[in-house]
Design a protein around this motif. Sequence first.
Motif, mmCIF file in Angstrom:
data_model
loop_
_atom_site.group_PDB
_atom_site.id
_atom_site.type_symbol
_atom_site.label_atom_id
_atom_site.label_comp_id
_atom_site.label_asym_id
_atom_site.label_seq_id
_atom_site.Cartn_x
_atom_site.Cartn_y
_atom_site.Cartn_z
ATOM 1 N N GLU A 40 0.934 61.599 -88.316
ATOM 2 C CA GLU A 40 1.277 61.725 -86.901
ATOM 3 C C GLU A 40 2.783 61.881 -86.723
ATOM 4 N N ALA A 41 3.559 61.036 -87.416
ATOM 5 C CA ALA A 41 5.016 61.115 -87.300
ATOM 6 C C ALA A 41 5.536 62.457 -87.787
ATOM 7 N N ASP A 42 4.973 62.954 -88.883
ATOM 8 C CA ASP A 42 5.451 64.219 -89.429
ATOM 9 C C ASP A 42 5.114 65.375 -88.496
ATOM 10 N N ALA A 43 3.915 65.346 -87.916
ATOM 11 C CA ALA A 43 3.534 66.405 -86.980
ATOM 12 C C ALA A 43 4.444 66.403 -85.752
ATOM 13 N N LEU A 44 4.763 65.231 -85.249
ATOM 14 C CA LEU A 44 5.663 65.134 -84.106
ATOM 15 C C LEU A 44 7.056 65.665 -84.459
ATOM 16 N N ARG A 45 7.518 65.349 -85.666
ATOM 17 C CA ARG A 45 8.827 65.862 -86.101
ATOM 18 C C ARG A 45 8.835 67.382 -86.147
ATOM 19 N N ILE A 46 7.774 67.969 -86.701
ATOM 20 C CA ILE A 46 7.716 69.430 -86.812
ATOM 21 C C ILE A 46 7.634 70.069 -85.433
ATOM 22 N N LEU A 47 6.856 69.466 -84.530
ATOM 23 C CA LEU A 47 6.779 69.992 -83.164
ATOM 24 C C LEU A 47 8.149 69.927 -82.483
ATOM 25 N N ALA A 48 8.907 68.875 -82.777
ATOM 26 C CA ALA A 48 10.260 68.780 -82.229
ATOM 27 C C ALA A 48 11.145 69.896 -82.770
ATOM 28 N N THR A 49 11.006 70.182 -84.062
ATOM 29 C CA THR A 49 11.785 71.257 -84.680
ATOM 30 C C THR A 49 11.455 72.602 -84.037
ATOM 31 N N ILE A 50 10.163 72.840 -83.816
ATOM 32 C CA ILE A 50 9.735 74.106 -83.206
ATOM 33 C C ILE A 50 10.231 74.202 -81.772
ATOM 34 N N ALA A 51 10.136 73.081 -81.029
ATOM 35 C CA ALA A 51 10.615 73.079 -79.646
ATOM 36 C C ALA A 51 12.109 73.378 -79.596
ATOM 37 N N ARG A 52 12.866 72.783 -80.509
ATOM 38 C CA ARG A 52 14.315 73.051 -80.555
ATOM 39 C C ARG A 52 14.586 74.519 -80.845
ATOM 40 N N ALA A 53 13.825 75.083 -81.798
ATOM 41 C CA ALA A 53 14.040 76.479 -82.181
ATOM 42 C C ALA A 53 13.732 77.445 -81.050
ATOM 43 N N THR A 54 12.854 77.037 -80.134
ATOM 44 C CA THR A 54 12.472 77.917 -79.020
ATOM 45 C C THR A 54 13.224 77.578 -77.733
ATOM 46 N N GLY A 55 14.217 76.700 -77.831
ATOM 47 C CA GLY A 55 15.063 76.391 -76.685
ATOM 48 C C GLY A 55 14.525 75.340 -75.742
ATOM 49 N N ALA A 56 13.404 74.688 -76.099
ATOM 50 C CA ALA A 56 12.831 73.646 -75.243
ATOM 51 C C ALA A 56 13.469 72.304 -75.626
ATOM 52 N N HIS A 57 14.723 72.124 -75.267
ATOM 53 C CA HIS A 57 15.509 70.999 -75.779
ATOM 54 C C HIS A 57 15.028 69.646 -75.271
ATOM 55 N N GLU A 58 14.639 69.573 -74.010
ATOM 56 C CA GLU A 58 14.163 68.294 -73.473
ATOM 57 C C GLU A 58 12.871 67.872 -74.155
ATOM 58 N N GLU A 59 11.972 68.834 -74.342
ATOM 59 C CA GLU A 59 10.720 68.537 -75.047
ATOM 60 C C GLU A 59 11.003 68.124 -76.479
ATOM 61 N N ALA A 60 11.925 68.819 -77.128
ATOM 62 C CA ALA A 60 12.271 68.513 -78.516
ATOM 63 C C ALA A 60 12.773 67.082 -78.644
ATOM 64 N N GLU A 61 13.629 66.666 -77.730
ATOM 65 C CA GLU A 61 14.180 65.312 -77.796
ATOM 66 C C GLU A 61 13.079 64.265 -77.618
#
Length: 335
Positions: free
Chosen positions: A237-258
């Motif tokens: 679960e933690a790893d999936a959340l980390r990867i989703l944060a990375t993807i969100a950051r890469a697509t400019g969704a900074h608030e979601e990434a944080e």
Amino acid sequence: MQMLSDPLRFARLAVRAGHFRDAASALTELPPTVRGAPEWHLLSAMTAWRLGNFEESRRHALEARARFRAVGDADGEMRAENVAAAGGFGLGQLHEAEEGFTRARQLARQLGDDLLMARCSNNLGNIALYLARHEQAHGFYRLARAGFERLGFDYGVAETWINTSIAWRDVGQFEEAAAASDQALDAAERAEAPRLIAEALSTRGEAMAAKGDHALGRLQVERALMLARQEGDRLAEADALRILATIARATGAHEEAEGLAHRALEVATAVRHPWGIAEIQREIGEMFRALGRHAEAVERFTAAATAFQQLGATPRADRMRERAEATGGRETGGG
């Protein structure tokens, strides 16, 4: 219902089937006379590890090892040694874990246990990966995979392909990482193992996102997160959340990434997993750096360096210190 002649039967079968919450409940309900048995401690250690309770797992495994050794049960001692090393690995005690897996592998060779030999090789590959010894890691993974394939053990095959994918991604070889993750998913599905399917999907999603396919990568990881939560696998679960944060950051969704990154850190911290904590702190650092929040980024890179150093993963700790220094230089106009 458990048979009186074998009170550990239900828990043993639950562990083999991957039903670790059921196993934990069954083990807790057994009378004190049974809870003193070496196998009870071993099953408790295996269950605790899968539920993310690494300190408890290591404690039970060391107790099991001592009790098996006292009665001259070499097979039990070997299995307990392996689980104790896994507990140390989960706690970030890499050098102790490396010694433990090496001892367990030697015992497995002496006893002709090919399955445990393959498992120990896979675990030694993981330690080599953490220490950034990529060539050594690939060698251990190939050795482990060959052993699992000879035995027709798809679960183990899937694990080695997942780890191989991570090792390729770690050095920026994203095509190789994606190909390995495809192999991992195929093997996990053959094994009908939801926990491994979740890990394979996360690995595949991260590799695809690294290649630039963020939408498809996100879909893979979202499915992984759902499976991880269904299985109660906090690490996945933690790893999936980390990867989703990375993807969100890469697509400019900074608030979601944080938000995703902080949720990932909460889960990794709850199960006291140093590697996960280090990786997530690194991701948060990159996120803050991209936003120009350099002081906060330096703080996170430094925290990642500390976590990696606690693991004994000095090359990774040094890399994070360099990243912190370079980011601090940007803040003061020096980079």
